[in-house]
Scaffold this active site. Structure first.
Site, PDB file in Angstrom:
ATOM      1  N   GLY A 100       0.817  -1.206   0.000  1.00 46.58           N
ATOM      2  CA  GLY A 100       0.000   0.000   0.000  1.00 46.58           C
ATOM      3  C   GLY A 100       0.847   1.250   0.000  1.00 46.58           C
ATOM      4  N   GLU A 101       0.287   2.323  -0.541  1.00 44.63           N
ATOM      5  CA  GLU A 101       0.949   3.620  -0.549  1.00 44.63           C
ATOM      6  C   GLU A 101      -0.049   4.673  -0.096  1.00 44.63           C
ATOM      7  OE1 GLU A 101       3.879   4.442  -3.880  1.00 44.63           O
ATOM      8  OE2 GLU A 101       2.625   2.925  -4.839  1.00 44.63           O
ATOM      9  N   GLY A 102       0.399   5.558   0.749  1.00 47.97           N
ATOM     10  CA  GLY A 102      -0.474   6.616   1.236  1.00 47.97           C
ATOM     11  C   GLY A 102       0.326   7.844   1.590  1.00 47.97           C
ATOM     12  N   GLY A 114       3.135   7.005   4.212  1.00 47.96           N
ATOM     13  CA  GLY A 114       4.251   6.120   3.904  1.00 47.96           C
ATOM     14  C   GLY A 114       3.837   4.982   3.005  1.00 47.96           C
ATOM     15  N   VAL A 151       4.022   0.762   2.406  1.00 45.67           N
ATOM     16  CA  VAL A 151       4.148  -0.485   3.157  1.00 45.67           C
ATOM     17  C   VAL A 151       4.491  -1.593   2.167  1.00 45.67           C
ATOM     18  CG1 VAL A 151       3.038  -2.122   4.711  1.00 45.67           C
ATOM     19  CG2 VAL A 151       2.482   0.311   4.866  1.00 45.67           C
ATOM     20  N   ASP A 208      -8.041   6.483  13.204  1.00 45.55           N
ATOM     21  CA  ASP A 208      -8.158   6.269  11.755  1.00 45.55           C
ATOM     22  C   ASP A 208      -8.712   4.877  11.470  1.00 45.55           C
ATOM     23  OD1 ASP A 208      -8.058   7.073   9.127  1.00 45.55           O
ATOM     24  OD2 ASP A 208      -5.949   6.536   8.839  1.00 45.55           O
TER      25      ASP A 208
END
Length: 678
Positions: free
Chosen positions: A20-22, A25, A27, A145
């Site tokens: 994942g990208e956000g 950061g 992962v 969150d």
């Protein structure tokens, strides 16, 4: 920008997949180098743009370090555990337990419609258990969150929370949050830092009453998450659903008649959880769990009434108790060895680590309890774990037996009953929280608990920890293995006829490559349990490693007399025959092994190597390909295949296998030799 697949981090992790990208950061799923079978972690990278100001950069690093510190304090089966923070090429990372499965966001996306009500409620009840745990810390931890993307569902249908990037500790001295982050669709009104009066909108002229998020903000987010899962509509930001609106979006939801009126129980739970005024919501995750339980059909309620993990009391000093269970991060629910705690692959009949015969679903048995009031002898200097590791640094007095102080944030309270921390230590040991297991056993030890039991359990905890960091930090692994051996030695001074302690001590010596001492310990174990096939297996394996082929054959044959279908003994005996040039006998016994357990890559690999010794290259390829089909990623399989393909003059396939070998082991001798020939 995400790192390329195959990048090596910290010299020990190879990037295998981008999870994942956000904004906070990236992962990655990474493979720990040098493990066989491969072991995976999730690694989070702090993203800092080159355009970021110095102040923003410092804030990002501070937030990242806070996440690490917070995760270090959390030990719960429904929360992915922190393993190791590190830096590489100037960037910041930390490795965590890898959680297999899919996020609820992905499950919802794939379903293209609302999720099944009963299963969704069960999942949300599990989320409540994790929230109850973090909310009971001192000070309470607020997730802030919670949303479908941050809730993972494992292949066993178990929940794991995975992202604590903006979680914070509640500070009663603050009027509002320092930072107001989160996903707006699931965020409570107080996430914005203030609450307006009912019916009023927030504006520059009406900023509202300052307030900071507390545990009830997570309750709101859980209600919004449940709304999304059951309707397939993302919730409107900071809006309480109107009565009947949830049922209108999903008419399949369960309804009941109460006082002549048709109601939807789960809709009522959602509406209460998403109230604008937090005083009108459920006041705890535990209360919401109970409400969700009542939404299930009566026949289902009885089966899930008890939490899958015990929810601690809301007191800041509450003792945390978790149910003993296999690690949720295991890629598959294979049987757990009751002797060493190793989780084997599904269908395994004998433990890969110690050779013990397995039963599907087995868990470690309770320890035999002694009641002699013997004072423990002074222990030697305990091994010190690095501050960056997950093992708490043991603190000792001059006699080496003083437990380190326990703060309320660890969820423990002082008690005069030594059996309470002892039992807690066993539970932490079984749930693979070795740091807290050691801590609890030392508390019990200092309070006069059962001496042999504590020393034996401490040995198990240190040994299991040593095994868990093997391949990540070899020195740390060896140090903890030495300390485990010391604990077993000390335990045997109090109970010299304890079979399990002799057996575990032999395993420690073998791990430390002290093969003569290992044989001596296994022989003592054998004298106490002459019909235990696992002891013969260990004696055979250790003797083979010593080069004592005659002794090894004798032990293995006797072990197979007791357990004729012991696949690991067949494989070891086949290896012995191959090394002593009795190849036809090796092929015969290895064929029996693969017939008994077709999913054993070791058996197929050894059979392939035996055919290679006979120069039967086609038979060898067939066996090695079967080894590869079991899912094993061992570089030994690929290098052997490369050798066979070259002998068959199939150079293109040989080159491919060499490349596959070097991807897994850049120093593989056989592959490097073949590179020169190709």
């Amino acid at each position: 920008m995400a790192l390329p697949i195959g990048t090596i981090l910290d010299g020990k992790f190879k990037v295998a997949q981008i999870l994942g990208e956000g904004g906070m950061g990236t992962v990655y799923k990474v493979e720990q180098l040098g493990t066989n079978p491969p072991y995976y972690y999730a690694v989070k990278e702090l993203l800092i743009s080159s355009n970021t100001s110095e102040e923003e950069r410092n804030q990002s690093i501070e937030r990242f370090n806070k996440e690490i510190a917070l995760l270090r304090s959390l030990k719960h089966p429904r929360i992915a555990a922190l393993m190791l923070p590190f830096q590489d090429r100037g960037n910041y990372y930390f490795a965590m337990e890898f959680v297999p499965g899919r996020s609820l966001e992905k499950i919802l996306e794939d379903s293209k419609g609302p999720l099944p009500e009963e299963q969704t409620i069960k999942w949300m009840m599990q989320v409540c258990e994790a929230l109850s745990y973090i909310h009971s810390r001192n000070p309470p931890i607020i997730l802030r969150d919670l949303k479908p993307g941050n809730i993972m569902i494992t292949p066993d249908n178990e929940v794991q929370l995975i992202d604590f990037g903006i979680a914070r500790r509640f500070d009663p001295n603050k009027r509002t949050n320092t930072e107001n982050l989160g996903t707006i669709s699931y965020a409570s009104p107080e996430h914005l830092g203030s609450i307006t009066a009912p019916g009023q909108r927030r504006s520059a002229h009406n900023p509202g009453r300052p307030v900071q998020t507390d545990a009830r903000a997570d309750v709101y987010s859980l209600g919004a998450t449940l709304y999304h899962l059951l309707t397939n509509y993302e919730p409107d930001p900071i809006q309480t659903p109107a009565p009947g609106s949830v049922l209108a979006k999903n008419p399949k939801l369960l309804t009941r008649e109460v006082n002549g009126k048709r109601i939807c129980p789960v809709e009522q739970v959602i509406i209460k959880a998403m109230q604008q005024e937090r005083e009108q919501r459920f006041q705890s995750a535990d209360a919401m769990r109970n409400a969700l339980l009542s939404c299930l059909p009566a026949e289902v309620q009885a089966r899930v009434a008890s939490p899958t993990v015990q929810i601690p009391a809301m007191s800041p000093a509450a003792t945390v108790v978790v149910k003993a269970q296999p690690s949720l991060s295991a890629p598959a629910s294979g049987p757990v060895c009751p002797r060493c705690g190793f989780q084997n692959r599904p269908g395994a009949k004998f433990c890969k680590r110690d050779g013990y015969q397995l039963v599907q679903g087995a868990v470690p048995p309770p320890q035999t309890r002694t009641h002699q009031p013997i004072q423990a002898r002074p222990a030697r200097q305990p091994l010190q774990a690095r501050s960056s590791s997950i093992l708490a640094r043991p603190v000792t007095n001059s006699r080496g037996i003083q437990a380190r102080p326990v703060s309320p944030s660890n969820g423990a309270t002082a008690t005069r009953d030594p059996m309470i921390p002892y039992r807690a230590g066993l539970q932490y040991l079984n749930s693979k929280n070795y740091a807290e297991a050691v801590n609890q056993f030392k508390i019990s030890q200092a309070q006069g608990g059962p001496v042999y039991d504590i020393l034996y359990s401490l040995g198990r905890a240190y040994r299991q920890y040593g095994l868990s960091v093997r391949g990540i930090d070899q020195k740390l692994s060896q140090e903890n293995m030495k300390y485990a051996a010391e604990q077993f030695e000390e335990a045997l001074r109090h109970n010299s006829s304890a079979f399990n302690a002799h057996f575990q001590l032999g395993m420690c010596y073998r791990d430390l490559e002290l093969l003569t001492q290992a044989v001596q310990s296994f022989k003592k174990a054998l004298s106490l349990a002459p019909d235990d096939a696992a002891v013969y297996y260990q004696l055979g394996l250790t003797s083979l490693e010593q080069g004592s082929y005659r002794d090894a054959e004798s032990y293995l044959r006797e072990g197979m007399r007791l357990s004729p279908e012991h696949v690991l003994m067949m494989v070891t005996l086949g290896r012995l025959y191959s090394e002593t040039r009795r190849v036809p006998e090796a092929i015969e016994v290895l064929r029996r092994a693969v017939k008994a357990e077709p999913e054993s890559w070791d058996a197929w690999y050894q059979l392939g190597r035996a055919h290679m010794r006979m120069k039967e290259w086609k038979y060898a390829v067939s066996a090695l390909e079967r080894a590869r089909q079991t899912g094993s990623q061992s570089p030994l399989i690929y290098s052997s295949l490369a050798n066979c393909y070259l002998k068959l003059n199939r150079k293109a396939e040989a080159r491919q296998m060499v490349d596959e070998t070097l991807k897994r082991d850049r120093n593989n001798t056989e592959a490097l030799r073949l590179v020169k020939q190709l």
